[in-house]
Design an enzyme around this catalytic site. Structure first.
Site, PDB file in Angstrom:
ATOM      1  N   ARG A  48      11.260   3.746   3.813  1.00 26.64           N
ATOM      2  CA  ARG A  48      10.714   2.609   4.726  1.00 26.64           C
ATOM      3  C   ARG A  48      11.904   1.978   5.269  1.00 26.64           C
ATOM      4  NH1 ARG A  48       5.670  -1.325   4.691  1.00 26.64           N
ATOM      5  NH2 ARG A  48       4.669   0.848   5.200  1.00 26.64           N
TER       6      ARG A  48
ATOM      7  N   HIS B 239       4.820   5.775  11.652  1.00 26.58           N
ATOM      8  CA  HIS B 239       4.299   5.465  10.306  1.00 26.58           C
ATOM      9  C   HIS B 239       3.382   6.657  10.011  1.00 26.58           C
ATOM     10  CE1 HIS B 239       3.086   4.001   6.230  1.00 26.58           C
ATOM     11  NE2 HIS B 239       2.808   2.740   6.637  1.00 26.58           N
TER      12      HIS B 239
ATOM     13  N   ARG C  48       0.806  -1.179  -0.057  1.00 30.41           N
ATOM     14  CA  ARG C  48      -0.028  -0.153  -0.062  1.00 30.41           C
ATOM     15  C   ARG C  48       0.783   1.118   0.095  1.00 30.41           C
ATOM     16  NH1 ARG C  48      -2.670  -4.153   2.132  1.00 30.41           N
ATOM     17  NH2 ARG C  48      -0.832  -4.499   2.893  1.00 30.41           N
ATOM     18  N   THR C  49       1.919   1.347   0.904  1.00 29.88           N
ATOM     19  CA  THR C  49       2.542   2.558   1.009  1.00 29.88           C
ATOM     20  C   THR C  49       3.259   2.877  -0.022  1.00 29.88           C
ATOM     21  OG1 THR C  49       2.556   2.102   3.509  1.00 29.88           O
ATOM     22  CG2 THR C  49       3.991   3.775   2.700  1.00 29.88           C
TER      23      THR C  49
ATOM     24  N   LYS D  69      25.323  -5.929  -0.773  1.00 33.88           N
ATOM     25  CA  LYS D  69      26.707  -5.974  -1.034  1.00 33.88           C
ATOM     26  C   LYS D  69      27.184  -5.531   0.441  1.00 33.88           C
ATOM     27  CE  LYS D  69      26.515  -5.379  -6.179  1.00 33.88           C
ATOM     28  NZ  LYS D  69      26.927  -4.502  -6.916  1.00 33.88           N
TER      29      LYS D  69
END
Ligand code: CP
Length: 336
Positions: A132, A160, A82-83, A110
């Site tokens: 995020r 959030h 969603r986000t 890496k």
């Protein structure tokens, strides 16, 4: 600022995209890393601006030039449906140049550090980074070392903010206000960044917030934040205007917080029958992703009181508002 004053509400035929007026205000900050930093006026500005932005999504040409020439990089170090999607759609609707980088396809695999990744992306002169990350505080860290604006798209178990803003937008759109409403937030409180942002936002806007979950999943310290805490789902839901169910976050659980998922649903799962204790016009909410049959019954999630997909739709408008309001404030010096 409201939608009418902004001029974005067109009763007459819509102007061509390049001429459509946009709200005039800006957030006077470089970043949006948490609700904790936002004032009531800033929250109201974002919600009011999102009203105007929602109209863009209802037009046949879903595009305005507000972020033309700006570059937005979406950095997702953790899974999202969603986000990430709604930020990408919001950026495109505002005409930004946008690209998304997932941790699995970046040099993080890496061994590159978060700071090195950010500095290398910044060398290409983006205006905004949407981030995020699984670590609480990652977005605060980036906001300090980056010249670009940083928007928190969910950091660990911390905050959030755009989820709480879209939740508030959805409630306010349906109920006309936030102040004085009883909002019950139920489920895995301990691991939820959505909870933390919602408690801050709803409390600041005058809602009566009730939290319900097993005692093992109630975070310490919430008793001092002006919310009611109960382990009785019936008490939390009684007379509620909105009931927000939170996902059991098995991926963040190290120990056994409850016996079994079946047992959890029996005691803490929200059903049509339990929701009858709420107001007749209750809003059933969930930030997603849902565990059907664990924290919420399918017939409730898909039923007439559910606004779960409205939350998703409103996420685009709210993220457009945040991107737009921050885009005037990105020419700041990095402080570290
Ligand atoms: N609500 C929410 O943050 O969903 P995603 O994890 O799919 O972005």
């Amino acid at each position: 600022m409201n939608a009418e004053r902004s001029g974005a509400t067109n009763a007459t035929p819509a102007a061509p995209p390049d001429e459509r007026p946009m709200p005039a205000n800006r957030l006077r900050r470089k970043d949006l890393v948490g609700i904790a930093e936002l004032s009531v006026d800033e929250i109201t500005l974002i919600l009011d601006t999102a009203v105007a932005m929602k109209e863009v999504s209802s037009l046949s040409i879903k595009k305005v030039p507000a972020l033309r020439g700006k570059t937005v990089v979406n950095l997702f170090f953790e899974a999202s449906t969603r986000t990430r999607t709604s930020f990408e759609i919001a950026e495109k609707r505002l005409s930004a140049d946008t690209l998304s980088i997932a941790a699995g396809t970046s040099a993080v695999v890496k061994g590159e550090t978060l700071a090195d990744t950010a500095h290398n992306i910044e060398a290409m002169s983006p205006d905004l980074l949407v981030v995020r990350h699984s670590s609480s505080g990652a977005c605060h860290f980036l906001s300090r070392i980056c010249r670009s604006g940083v928007i928190n798209a969910g950091d660990g178990m911390h905050e959030h903010p755009t989820q709480a803003l879209l939740d508030a937008f959805t409630i306010r759109e349906r109920k006309g206000r936030l102040a004085g409403l009883k909002v019950a937030i139920c489920g895995d409180l301990l691991h939820s960044r959505v909870l933390r942002s919602n408690v801050l936002l709803l409390g600041r806007m005058g809602a009566d917030v009730w939290l319900c979950g097993p005692p093992t999943l109630v975070p310490a310290g919430f008793g001092r934040s002006g919310v009611h805490i109960t382990s009785s789902l019936d008490e939390a839901v009684e007379g509620a205007d909105a009931v927000m169910m939170l996902r059991i976050q098995l991926e963040r659980m190290l120990g056994g917080y409850f016996p079994t998922l079946r047992e959890y649903f029996k005691v803490f799962g929200m059903t049509v029958e339990r929701a009858r204790r709420a107001k007749a016009d209750v809003l059933i909410m969930h930030p997603g992703p849902m565990n059907r049959g664990v924290e919420i019954a399918s017939d409730l999630a898909d039923g007439p009181d559910s606004v779960i997909l409205d939350q998703v739709a409103n996420g685009v408008a709210v993220r457009m508002a945040v991107l737009y309001l921050l885009s005037g404030g990105v020419e700041h010096e990095a402080v570290a």
